[in-house]
Motif scaffolding. Structure first.
Motif, PDB file in Angstrom:
ATOM      1  N   GLU A  94       0.817  -1.127   0.007  1.00 57.79           N
ATOM      2  CA  GLU A  94       0.022  -0.100  -0.120  1.00 57.79           C
ATOM      3  C   GLU A  94       0.819   1.321   0.048  1.00 57.79           C
ATOM      4  OE1 GLU A  94      -2.267   0.603   3.325  1.00 57.79           O
ATOM      5  OE2 GLU A  94      -0.520   0.042   4.862  1.00 57.79           O
ATOM      6  N   SER A  95       0.353   2.355  -0.173  1.00 55.32           N
ATOM      7  CA  SER A  95       1.067   3.654  -0.313  1.00 55.32           C
ATOM      8  C   SER A  95       0.146   4.894   0.125  1.00 55.32           C
ATOM      9  CB  SER A  95       1.593   3.918  -1.922  1.00 55.32           C
ATOM     10  OG  SER A  95       0.152   3.953  -2.553  1.00 55.32           O
TER      11      SER A  95
ATOM     12  N   LEU B  12       6.101   4.174   0.927  1.00 55.62           N
ATOM     13  CA  LEU B  12       5.307   2.681   0.269  1.00 55.62           C
ATOM     14  C   LEU B  12       5.689   2.066   1.416  1.00 55.62           C
ATOM     15  CD1 LEU B  12       7.462   2.797  -3.067  1.00 55.62           C
ATOM     16  CD2 LEU B  12       5.121   3.849  -2.530  1.00 55.62           C
ATOM     17  N   VAL B  13       4.526   0.947   1.559  1.00 56.02           N
ATOM     18  CA  VAL B  13       4.712  -0.031   2.430  1.00 56.02           C
ATOM     19  C   VAL B  13       4.839  -1.146   1.566  1.00 56.02           C
ATOM     20  CG1 VAL B  13       3.670  -1.439   3.995  1.00 56.02           C
ATOM     21  CG2 VAL B  13       3.154   0.904   4.247  1.00 56.02           C
TER      22      VAL B  13
ATOM     23  N   GLY C 228       8.112  -9.457   2.991  1.00 55.27           N
ATOM     24  CA  GLY C 228       9.340 -10.284   2.262  1.00 55.27           C
ATOM     25  C   GLY C 228       9.924  -9.482   1.016  1.00 55.27           C
ATOM     26  N   GLN C 229       9.255  -8.430   0.567  1.00 56.83           N
ATOM     27  CA  GLN C 229       9.668  -7.886  -0.817  1.00 56.83           C
ATOM     28  C   GLN C 229      10.367  -6.555  -0.547  1.00 56.83           C
ATOM     29  OE1 GLN C 229       8.189  -8.637  -4.060  1.00 56.83           O
ATOM     30  NE2 GLN C 229       7.656 -10.767  -3.013  1.00 56.83           N
ATOM     31  N   SER C 230      11.289  -6.088  -1.451  1.00 57.35           N
ATOM     32  CA  SER C 230      11.665  -4.672  -1.484  1.00 57.35           C
ATOM     33  C   SER C 230      11.616  -4.180  -2.870  1.00 57.35           C
ATOM     34  CB  SER C 230      13.265  -4.704  -1.042  1.00 57.35           C
ATOM     35  OG  SER C 230      14.026  -5.611  -1.636  1.00 57.35           O
ATOM     36  N   PRO C 231      10.394  -3.178  -2.924  1.00 58.49           N
ATOM     37  CA  PRO C 231      10.133  -2.788  -4.274  1.00 58.49           C
ATOM     38  C   PRO C 231      11.238  -2.111  -4.961  1.00 58.49           C
ATOM     39  CG  PRO C 231       8.471  -1.813  -2.280  1.00 58.49           C
ATOM     40  CD  PRO C 231       9.903  -2.790  -1.831  1.00 58.49           C
TER      41      PRO C 231
ATOM     42  N   VAL D 231       8.587   2.370   4.074  1.00 56.69           N
ATOM     43  CA  VAL D 231       8.276   2.328   5.686  1.00 56.69           C
ATOM     44  C   VAL D 231       7.842   0.832   5.911  1.00 56.69           C
ATOM     45  CG1 VAL D 231       7.935   4.778   5.978  1.00 56.69           C
ATOM     46  CG2 VAL D 231       5.936   3.176   5.662  1.00 56.69           C
ATOM     47  N   GLY D 232       7.635   0.422   7.410  1.00 54.55           N
ATOM     48  CA  GLY D 232       7.156  -0.727   7.621  1.00 54.55           C
ATOM     49  C   GLY D 232       5.532  -0.782   7.678  1.00 54.55           C
TER      50      GLY D 232
END
Ligand code: MCA
Ligand code: AMP
Length: 502
Positions: free
Chosen positions: A425-426, A444-445, A449-452, A477-478
């Protein structure tokens, strides 16, 4: 035949050999020459199959021909729909499709890119630019007079799309009298005459540069120094020939940043006007200290044209947008009940008058939500009256960012970011920016386990969104701060990131 808008703004200038436009190379276009071209354009609209009431969407670089096309639409009763030149093909497609435009006129350099879109939307494509384009060729050799189509005050003259909180843009329907009544009020209020020369460096696809600046000049029979865009060198070079200037606050901060911009340079000027975004009291004060001029700040919207203005003769008060213009009612209301609040209380600004639009094209529910039955329009701006009755805009009840005078609705960007790979989400917010007033920052969240890939996301946005809407910064951010109802607390985010560009 009588045509409310055309006769008052354009028709009366037939035979007038005074300059209407002064171009950057010093060439002048007289009112009469301009009107002869506009009449040829009116014939060309007919040749392109356009009749009274048809929408003509126009995405053309700033040039005299674009104003002639506006005049031609008024003369034929077609509805003029100008579009920001920064919009991408994806953005333009929505406007052409939603408006049902029969004709789409674009810059010659973008015809190839936009041709398929026009075909899919069922619009004929023509091109237009300074001294070039297929539409100009169509007008070539056409008669220089045109039998004006009869139109009354309530007939539609223009559609301007404004973004919405849901992410979908809405076509604001403006009548001939919405435009003309406001131009009349402004000419009178700001004391424009045929001796004025306006320094015009605004875009002409929005209310400010077209319906305020250009219509005021046309009605007064004055002249405009017609510059392609804001360029401090050009403004400073042309300032000695001008009497007045209109700009968004960035115009004033950029001028103040330039040491050549001195009191001597502008000693002869009659009037500086600011609008479209809040002018900081600090800018107002620095401008006065440098030049001795007090900028006149006014407040308006696409849906309403201009609502309030600081006085021409009385005190121009920094940080305020002045008083209701003659014929316009302005009140500050409780956002829940709509009840008028006592002076001094903060509430939503509502406005009513001949300037207020007819509603959103094909969106009756949206129209009913924002336009009350008694004619008051709910602006979504938060304001209060000070002790002397000056209106102060203190914030917004709508999730909107204004960057350099352009409106950006976070929802439109959030919808794209939420769909980006690796993003759960954003939240998109506006944060202070020294040049644009506010700018876009995205929070951005990631999916667990992902890093956009932020560069890939930025590149994707670049192909879909106009540059001015693209986030200038993205942070990961988390989680997003939420209240007990689960609503994202954007105020906390704005506070956290407020110094990102200082
Ligand atoms: C251009 N860019 C922007 C903006 N404009 N980014 C954020 N906000 C903006 N407003 C981007 C470009 O894509 C480019 O990106 C870079 O900034 C510089 O582009 P350039 O063409 O040089 O633009 P600029 O000269 O810096 O333009 C700034 C500007 C312009 C002069 C403030 O945006 C402008 O003329 N704004 C006026 C808008 C206006 O007329 N609003 C009225 C709306 P990169 O750096 O990546 O290359 S009508 C309204 O609001 C109501 C009715 C009212 O009250 O008036
Ligand atoms: P638009 O939808 O582009 O017409 O933008 C209209 C919005 O610009 C208004 O609702 C206000 O939020 C803002 N605006 C215009 N003029 C001013 C001003 N002088 N001060 C503060 N905000 C302004």
């Amino acid at each position: 035949m009588a045509n409310h808008l055309y006769d008052a703004l354009f028709g009366k200038h037939r035979g007038n050999t005074a300059p209407f436009l002064i171009l950057p190379d010093g060439a002048q276009i007289t009112y009469d020459a301009f009107l002869r071209q506009a009449a040829q354009f009116a014939h060309a609209l007919g040749a392109a199959g356009i009749a009274c009431g048809d929408r003509v969407a126009v995405q053309v670089d700033k040039c005299p021909e674009m104003i002639a096309l506006f005049a031609a639409c008024a003369q034929t009763g077609a509805i003029f729909l100008p579009l920001n030149t920064a919009y991408t093909a994806a953005e333009v497609a929505y406007f052409v499709e939603n408006s049902g435009a029969k004709l789409f006129v674009c810059a010659p350099g973008r015809a190839e890119e936009l041709a398929d879109m026009a075909t899919t939307c069922g619009a004929r494509l023509e091109t237009l630019g300074a001294g070039q384009g297929t539409f100009l060729a169509l007008s070539d050799g056409q008669p220089e007079v045109f039998d004006t189509v009869a139109r009354g005050p309530d007939d539609l003259a223009g559609f301007l799309y404004t973004s919405g909180t849901t992410g979908r843009s809405k076509g604001a329907m403006l009548t001939q009298d919405n435009l003309l009544s406001n131009a009349r009020t402004l000419v009178d209020h700001w004391q424009f005459t045929d001796r004025d020369v306006l320094l015009h460096a605004l875009p002409i696809f929005h209310t400010h540069g077209l319906f305020v600046a250009t219509n005021v000049i046309l009605l007064a029979g004055a002249s405009m120094i017609f510059l392609p865009k804001l360029d401090a060198d050009q403004l400073i070079a042309w300032m000695p020939k001008a009497t007045s200037m209109m700009g968004v606050p960035t115009f004033y901060t950029r001028l103040l940043d330039d040491p050549r911009f001195t009191g001597d340079l502008v000693a002869h000027m009659r009037l500086f006007i600011s609008g479209s975004a809040p002018l900081l009291a600090d800018t107002h004060e620095k401008f006065e200290a440098r030049t001795g001029h007090r900028i006149l700040e006014r407040y308006g919207m696409t849906e309403t044209n201009m609502n309030t203005s600081n006085p021409y003769d009385g005190e121009r008060r920094p940080g305020t947008v002045g008083f209701a213009l003659p014929g316009v009612d302005v009140k500050v209301c409780d956002p829940e009940t709509g009840a008028t609040l006592p002076r001094g209380d903060i509430g939503v600004v509502e406005v009513r008058g001949p300037n207020v639009f007819k509603g959103y094209w094909k969106m009756p529910e949206k129209t009913a939500e924002e336009l009350r039955e008694d004619g008051f329009f709910i602006t979504g701006d938060l304001g209060r009256f000070d002790d002397d009755g000056y209106l102060i805009i203190v914030g917004r009840n709508k999730d909107l960012i204004i960057s350099g005078g352009y409106n950006i609705y976070p929802k439109e960007i959030e919808l794209l970011l939420d769909a980006a790979p690796g993003v759960a989400e954003s939240a998109v917010i506006g944060v202070p920016h020294p040049d644009f007033g506010e700018t876009v920052l995205a929070v951005l969240v990631p999916e667990p386990g992902q890093s956009p890939d932020l560069d890939a996301i930025a590149a994707d946005l670049g192909s879909t969104l106009a540059r001015f809407k693209q986030p200038r910064k993205m942070v990961v951010v988390g989680e997003l701060p939420r209240n007990t109802m689960g609503k994202v607390q954007k105020n906390i985010l704005r506070e956290t990131y407020r110094d990102s560009f200082s």
